[in-house]
Design a protein around this motif. Sequence first.
Motif, PDB file in Angstrom:
ATOM      1  N   PHE A 133      38.829  37.680  42.021  1.00 22.34           N
ATOM      2  CA  PHE A 133      38.700  36.068  42.221  1.00 22.34           C
ATOM      3  C   PHE A 133      38.707  35.445  40.858  1.00 22.34           C
ATOM      4  O   PHE A 133      38.994  34.241  41.018  1.00 22.34           O
ATOM      5  N   VAL A 134      38.195  36.009  39.732  1.00 20.02           N
ATOM      6  CA  VAL A 134      38.156  35.128  38.358  1.00 20.02           C
ATOM      7  C   VAL A 134      39.543  35.409  37.735  1.00 20.02           C
ATOM      8  O   VAL A 134      39.419  34.658  36.883  1.00 20.02           O
ATOM      9  N   GLY A 135      40.487  35.836  38.318  1.00 24.56           N
ATOM     10  CA  GLY A 135      41.690  35.877  37.673  1.00 24.56           C
ATOM     11  C   GLY A 135      41.980  36.959  36.585  1.00 24.56           C
ATOM     12  O   GLY A 135      42.675  37.118  35.765  1.00 24.56           O
ATOM     13  N   GLY A 136      40.851  38.081  36.699  1.00 20.07           N
ATOM     14  CA  GLY A 136      40.793  39.254  35.859  1.00 20.07           C
ATOM     15  C   GLY A 136      41.927  40.216  36.493  1.00 20.07           C
ATOM     16  O   GLY A 136      42.290  40.100  37.522  1.00 20.07           O
ATOM     17  N   VAL A 137      42.234  41.087  35.387  1.00 16.06           N
ATOM     18  CA  VAL A 137      42.829  42.477  36.116  1.00 16.06           C
ATOM     19  C   VAL A 137      41.868  43.621  36.289  1.00 16.06           C
ATOM     20  O   VAL A 137      41.264  43.984  35.485  1.00 16.06           O
TER      21      VAL A 137
END
Length: 240
Positions: A133-137
């Motif tokens: 959701f936060v654009g992390g991997v």
Amino acid sequence: MNVAARMARLGTESAFEVLARAKALERAGREIVHLEIGEPDFDTPAHIKEAAKRALDAGATHYGPSAGLPELREAIAKHVAETRGVPVSPDEVVVTPGAKPIMFFTILALVGEGDEVVYPNPGFPIYESVISFVGGVPVPIPLLEARGFGFDLDLFERRVSERTRLIIVNSPENPTGGVLDRGQLERIAAVAAARGIPVLADEIYRQFLYEGEFVSITGFPGMRERTILLDGFSKFSRST
Ligand SMILES: Cc1ncc(COP(=O)(O)O)c(C=O)c1O
């Protein structure tokens, strides 16, 4: 209504989907043994319900301090210090409605676009959901039955990279029931401390340990200051 693109990356707590299906079968007359939702199968004890009613009658119906009532933060700090053997002060405690917001706040605060988070898989689904959701991997560590559902520590060490911003540890683990022993936690802690990586230690099932000792990663050198300890009231009723 057009929703933001990030909404497509948001997962769900699948146990609640299974619960809805189980409830529907129950309504249709089937007998169901509920194993899906992690909560006690008895009601909140009477003295706790009474205390909540007394508080409402005494006027506890207004805004409170955003980090939680000072008396509660003090009691939690004392409890965590006693059960984990590390000093904790009340101003390090934040009270939220349920434990899930702590996952969300931690990941939101520490993980940027393209940053990596190492976490157990299978694991509590909200870890992966919020990382994406936060654009992390999301960087999963597979938990294999053949290894007692523990972390594969060699793989863990290989998966931690320059881009790792957070390590999530959940012991005892949901859903496998696997437990990380002292030696395993020590090795995870050594990696985190050496590389300065924060750890989210989800210890909400601490009291669901039927043999052996509970070990918190907070106790290892360098970990008190880089651990966000997640615990909550939704799983057990004992005060130990
Ligand atoms: C491993 C784990 N962590 C955290 C939580 C979140 O707890 P809460 O329902 O209090 O938000 C759960 C709930 O099932 C869980 O299984």
